[in-house]
Design an enzyme around this catalytic site. Structure first.
Site, PDB file in Angstrom:
ATOM      1  N   ASP A 157       0.826  -1.220   0.000  1.00  0.00           N
ATOM      2  CA  ASP A 157       0.000   0.000   0.000  1.00  0.00           C
ATOM      3  C   ASP A 157       0.858   1.266   0.000  1.00  0.00           C
ATOM      4  OD1 ASP A 157      -2.048  -1.880   0.430  1.00  0.00           O
ATOM      5  OD2 ASP A 157      -1.986  -1.570   2.601  1.00  0.00           O
ATOM      6  N   ASN A 177     -15.901   0.669   4.895  1.00  0.00           N
ATOM      7  CA  ASN A 177     -14.910   0.606   5.974  1.00  0.00           C
ATOM      8  C   ASN A 177     -13.987   1.815   5.874  1.00  0.00           C
ATOM      9  OD1 ASN A 177     -13.582  -0.482   8.164  1.00  0.00           O
ATOM     10  ND2 ASN A 177     -12.367  -1.916   6.975  1.00  0.00           N
ATOM     11  N   ALA A 178     -13.754   2.498   6.964  1.00  0.00           N
ATOM     12  CA  ALA A 178     -12.984   3.746   6.977  1.00  0.00           C
ATOM     13  C   ALA A 178     -11.487   3.465   6.967  1.00  0.00           C
ATOM     14  CB  ALA A 178     -13.370   4.602   8.179  1.00  0.00           C
ATOM     15  N   ILE A 179     -11.001   2.998   5.824  1.00  0.00           N
ATOM     16  CA  ILE A 179      -9.566   2.817   5.597  1.00  0.00           C
ATOM     17  C   ILE A 179      -9.257   3.199   4.143  1.00  0.00           C
ATOM     18  CG2 ILE A 179      -9.337   0.981   7.323  1.00  0.00           C
ATOM     19  CD1 ILE A 179      -9.212  -1.037   5.031  1.00  0.00           C
ATOM     20  N   ASP A 180      -7.989   3.220   3.786  1.00  0.00           N
ATOM     21  CA  ASP A 180      -7.522   3.408   2.407  1.00  0.00           C
ATOM     22  C   ASP A 180      -7.866   4.792   1.840  1.00  0.00           C
ATOM     23  OD1 ASP A 180      -6.808   0.801   2.755  1.00  0.00           O
ATOM     24  OD2 ASP A 180      -7.969  -0.003   1.090  1.00  0.00           O
ATOM     25  N   SER A 210     -13.082   0.216   1.779  1.00  0.00           N
ATOM     26  CA  SER A 210     -12.721  -1.174   1.504  1.00  0.00           C
ATOM     27  C   SER A 210     -13.939  -2.041   1.769  1.00  0.00           C
ATOM     28  CB  SER A 210     -11.561  -1.625   2.402  1.00  0.00           C
ATOM     29  OG  SER A 210     -11.285  -2.995   2.206  1.00  0.00           O
ATOM     30  N   TRP A 229     -17.584  -3.730   2.038  1.00  0.00           N
ATOM     31  CA  TRP A 229     -18.826  -3.177   2.571  1.00  0.00           C
ATOM     32  C   TRP A 229     -19.622  -2.442   1.501  1.00  0.00           C
ATOM     33  CZ3 TRP A 229     -20.084  -5.074   7.235  1.00  0.00           C
ATOM     34  CH2 TRP A 229     -19.041  -5.638   7.985  1.00  0.00           C
ATOM     35  N   GLU A 288     -11.417  -1.700  -3.101  1.00  0.00           N
ATOM     36  CA  GLU A 288     -10.755  -0.907  -2.069  1.00  0.00           C
ATOM     37  C   GLU A 288      -9.631  -0.090  -2.690  1.00  0.00           C
ATOM     38  OE1 GLU A 288      -9.151  -3.651   0.788  1.00  0.00           O
ATOM     39  OE2 GLU A 288      -7.450  -4.172  -0.470  1.00  0.00           O
ATOM     40  N   HIS A 340      -3.506  -1.815  -5.255  1.00  0.00           N
ATOM     41  CA  HIS A 340      -3.483  -0.721  -4.280  1.00  0.00           C
ATOM     42  C   HIS A 340      -2.323   0.214  -4.633  1.00  0.00           C
ATOM     43  CE1 HIS A 340      -4.738   0.796  -0.138  1.00  0.00           C
ATOM     44  NE2 HIS A 340      -4.021   1.732  -0.733  1.00  0.00           N
TER      45      HIS A 340
END
Length: 501
Positions: free
Chosen positions: A77, A202-205, A222, A224, A264, A339
């Site tokens: 990443d 999802n609260a990432i990336d 990501s 969801w 994602e 990614h």
């Protein structure tokens, strides 16, 4: 030393992450009685960098004792920014078979080939992100994921992802600094997600862009509910409206009642040449089928359209897919190639950085950096080989005559995640010959023509491949320079080629 075993991205991945104590070292002080003589010769000049020292696997280098020699190794990443003559790479806290401290790994390079490991952004998990997860009854993973770095004015802004074993209990936080190497100060949480019944990703990336009107936007997510877009406050870098989650801008297709796979790792860039915004997205499982899709828009707010003109926020799998697991002859192949970070140098040459996992062992993670080119109608394409600083001397039609390995980046839908997507679905090379008379493979029905830098392959009057021609390194065969081809056909399928004489 306390060891903590975690799972990557709350799914069954095989990384072990933990704390490690790093110690400084110095040369012993010289003995004052030692007398220097003319016949004692010392040379502290480091040996010249050998590009052939870059290997697919690194069993001997994996132990943490070698961490400052990791270089391109153990990169997942990546987010890359250029400052002066130096590129700075920030990446997820992860390593092959080693225990690493949390904090976001930092590397530098001046040529995008040789990388130096410098340390971490944080000495431990950021307090704000950790406190939020604990306040919701969770225990954060002992690792930070998927950072994103940008510069606004004189301020560097670094966004980090912190998650937990509790599904979708995650945060994206912000830290700032006046230099790329810090020190970094936490400023707050940009967006959070909870393990509840709400519809949210999802609260990432994270990835961030300042559009042509001056508005600041974050894209993140990501699984969801797909990829979201959230407006930021230009002054603070935090959400414009506290508690706002944003809106969805991209999702995946389904087969029956099953989602076709993960979505994602967005990356957003603006290309002034075409006056368009490009949203790069990672599809599928990170260890195997991981691949890169892209949509484009006239506005940072979307809608982003795929090659066929479909809104990528529809229930579809979109094209073009410009990078996917592949295998040239005599090599185990590269999987998990997504990614991405997309950036450019001072000459406005674009590059794409991403992890590469060798087919030999999918737990190794190598940093790959590839040149990015743009088709005449404004779609990004990536080189079939990693950047190696090869001189770009003129290529004539006569130089193109010969034998190639060709890869067509096809795709097989395998709905699911880690348990289902165990096969990387390598796209393997086939033979291709460009004949001196302008035919392909000795067949008069298939022809080629060349107007630098574009090679056109016409197959029976139906399929047309428009390929960018460059010189590059043949990494599989350790050949310093050969001819590389990359482009799209008239259906938006990515086509690669490598001359093998």
């Amino acid at each position: 030393m306390k060891l903590t075993q975690i799972k990557y991205k709350a799914l069954a991945a095989a990384f072990v992450l933990a704390s490690v104590v790093t110690a400084s070292c110095s040369k012993d002080a010289p003995n004052e009685d030692t007398v220097a003589t003319d016949d004692v010769v010392t040379d502290d000049t480091p040996p010249a960098f050998d590009i052939n020292s870059i290997t697919d696997t690194y069993y001997d280098m994996a132990p943490v004792a070698n961490i400052y020699q990791w270089g391109y190794r153990n990169v997942h990443d990546p987010s890359i920014i250029k400052n002066g003559n130096t590129y700075y790479c920030y990446s997820t806290d992860v390593a092959f078979g080693a225990e690493v401290q949390p904090g976001i790994q930092v590397r530098t390079s001046t040529d995008l080939i040789q990388w130096n490991f410098l340390g971490w952004v944080f000495p431990e998990l950021p307090a704000m992100g950790k406190a939020f997860i604990q306040s919701k009854g969770g225990a954060p993973f002992n690792a930070l994921w998927a950072p994103y770095v940008t510069k606004v004015g004189s301020e560097y802004r670094l966004y980090y992802s912190l998650s937990s074993p509790t599904p979708r209990l995650s945060v994206i936080g912000l830290a700032t600094a006046t230099t790329p190497l810090g020190p970094w100060t936490e400023k707050g949480l940009v967006v959070t997600s909870l393990a509840d019944a709400s519809i949210q990703t999802n609260a990432i990336d994270p990835t961030v862009i300042v559009d042509q009107s001056g508005k600041h936007w974050m894209y993140y997510g990501s699984a969801w509910d797909g990829i979201y877009m959230l407006q930021l406050n230009p002054s603070t870098g935090l959400a414009m409206s506290s508690g706002d989650k944003g809106i969805r801008v991209a999702q995946r297709g389904s087969t029956g009642n099953s989602i076709n796979g993960n979505i994602e790792g967005p990356e957003i860039v603006y290309n002034a040449q075409f006056n368009k915004y490009y949203l790069f997205i990672a599809y599928d499982w990170l260890q195997t089928k991981y691949n890169v899709r892209v949509g484009r828009s006239d506005s940072a707010e979307g809608p982003f359209l795929d090659y066929a003109g479909n809104d990528i926020n529809n229930d579809l799998d979109d094209s073009p897919m410009i990078l996917a697991p592949y295998k040239f002859n005599g090599h185990s192949g590269w999987q998990g190639v997504s990614h991405c970070s997309v950036f450019k140098d001072d000459a406005s040459q674009y590059y794409m950085a991403h992890q590469g996992r060798p087919g030999e062992n999918s737990f190794f993670m190598d940093l790959h950096v590839r040149p990015v080119y743009w088709t005449e109608d404004g779609w990004p394409i990536v080189s079939p080989e990693r950047y190696a600083g090869v001189a770009q001397t003129a290529i004539a039609s006569a130089d193109l005559v010969g034998n190639y390995e060709q890869i067509i980046l096809g795709y097989q839908v395998v709905p699911g995640y880690s348990a289902e997507q165990t096969d990387p679905n390598f796209q393997t090379s086939v033979s291709l010959k460009l004949d001196a008379g302008g035919t392909i493979n000795g067949d008069a029905n298939n022809t080629w023509s060349y107007t630098a830098p574009w090679l056109t392959l016409t197959w029976g009057g139906t399929w047309v491949d428009k390929l960018h021609v460059e010189r590059g390194r043949d990494w599989e065969n350790k050949i310093e320079s050969t001819i590389l081809l990359s482009g799209l056909n008239n259906a938006g399928t990515a086509i690669w080629g490598k001359k093998v004489q």
